[in-house]
Design an enzyme around this catalytic site. Sequence first.
Site, PDB file in Angstrom:
ATOM      1  CD  GLU A  88       5.348  -3.916  -8.071  1.00 26.25           C
ATOM      2  OE1 GLU A  88       4.467  -4.440  -8.477  1.00 26.25           O
ATOM      3  OE2 GLU A  88       6.421  -4.197  -8.202  1.00 26.25           O
ATOM      4  CB  CYS A 124      -1.212  -1.987  -7.281  1.00 22.02           C
ATOM      5  SG  CYS A 124      -0.191  -2.946  -8.402  1.00 22.02           S
ATOM      6  CB  SER A 153      -0.854  -0.042   1.257  1.00 21.93           C
ATOM      7  OG  SER A 153      -0.062   0.173   2.405  1.00 21.93           O
TER       8      SER A 153
END
Length: 471
Positions: free
Chosen positions: A229, A263, A207
């Site tokens: 990432e 994501c 996150s």
Amino acid sequence: MTHFTSTNPATGETVWEGHAASPAETATAVEAARAAFPDWADRPRQHRIDAMKRYQAALKSRAPAMAEAISRETGKALWETTAELGSMAGKVDISIRAYDERTGERTAQTAFGSATLRHRPHGVAAVLGPFNFPGHLPNGHIVPALLAGDTVVFKPSEETPHTGQLMAECLAEADLPDGVFNIVQGGRDTGAALLDQPIDALMFTGSGAAGAHFRRKFADNPHVILALELGGNNPLVVWDAGDAEAVAGLVVQSAFVTTGQRCSCARRLIIPEGPAGDAVIGAIDAMVERLIFAPWDQTPEPYAGPLISPRAADAALSALQQRIDLGARFIRPSGPVEGLSGAFVRPALIDVTGVDVPDEEIFAPFLSITRVPTFDAAIQAANATRYGLSAGLISDDPANWDSFIRRIRAGVVNLNRPTTGAAGDMPFGGLGDSGNHRPSAWYAADYCAYPVASFEAGAVKNIEGEMRGLK
């Protein structure tokens, strides 16, 4: 000793149980990696390639069983976890090629001898894995790190420890020297203990909030390279696209694949005001109605499964309700799925036009829709986020793409393809709260080794004649 379990979110059955590594056990893992580093880094590169090829063979031989194990642990459909295992095995060959292109060695002759570029590994890399792709995403850090000569301490997500154990077993089959790869299981406390150790690199997928914490933690320790990432509040713009049903397929795959737990999923759909936008919404709503959300082993095969846990489902539904309380309007409401576990939620469509909603990623199959009057306003709305991971445009007008690709702020930008489309032989990463300018995938080699520039002469030579200012 802290005992914890992993459960199948679709059924609640126990998938794995074990104990969380203590701070002392975590320190021992880092010490083992530190001791193994000099020998591993000094070995011929072909030796490390051969080891990763053995790991690749183990992944391929175990692929069907591992795909089922990941489906049980995450709830993901088997078609998706089968593809994940294919990506894991394919990462080895991609990483070998990427190392040669991005961080290889080259020499040029000079008047005094030669100039040589080499790359050296950092040392001990801590890898923290996510739950949504518990094999593929940490594998994308581990393989290039080991190829570069780093040693690794891997902590899987506490939601998916079984997948991490299976990866460790495959790496054990690769016959790596002791200490080159180490696994520690546990939750936040284990992760914190790992990052308190003297590591040289942190490779993290997760996150934006966690990434911000890590940036703060290591702000005064520039020795530790961070490869973060992170998530995204990703926009998808639809403009001048005539076939509403074709548009719907691209939007649905962008927003709802993996139950919205990617994501790169589209979180915000930006469409024209008026009939053209209405047609797009109608087609999306009709297609969402046909999606099958069910346990991974159900017949017919599901499109997607549950969220990772009932707790995650409750948090997502609460965030969705917050937007409704702020003035958003339901087009398609969410809620629990009757007859299934509390980790299942129905996909939702909400209209947030004119509503000031939080610029936050909801990791769930929820799509917010904004209507705007012009294409310029659409790009402006798309860029109105502190994130910058992925973005997409669906349009039949090439002029729109020419403007979009020049003005959009994101690291992965797709045309007439889902926002979730990515490739291992391209970079993957984002800007702002989506990363720290160290993209992964093809560019992972960049953060696994540092460049060393050398200017070399074959013998000691008197350079007095080249010097100025001597008496």
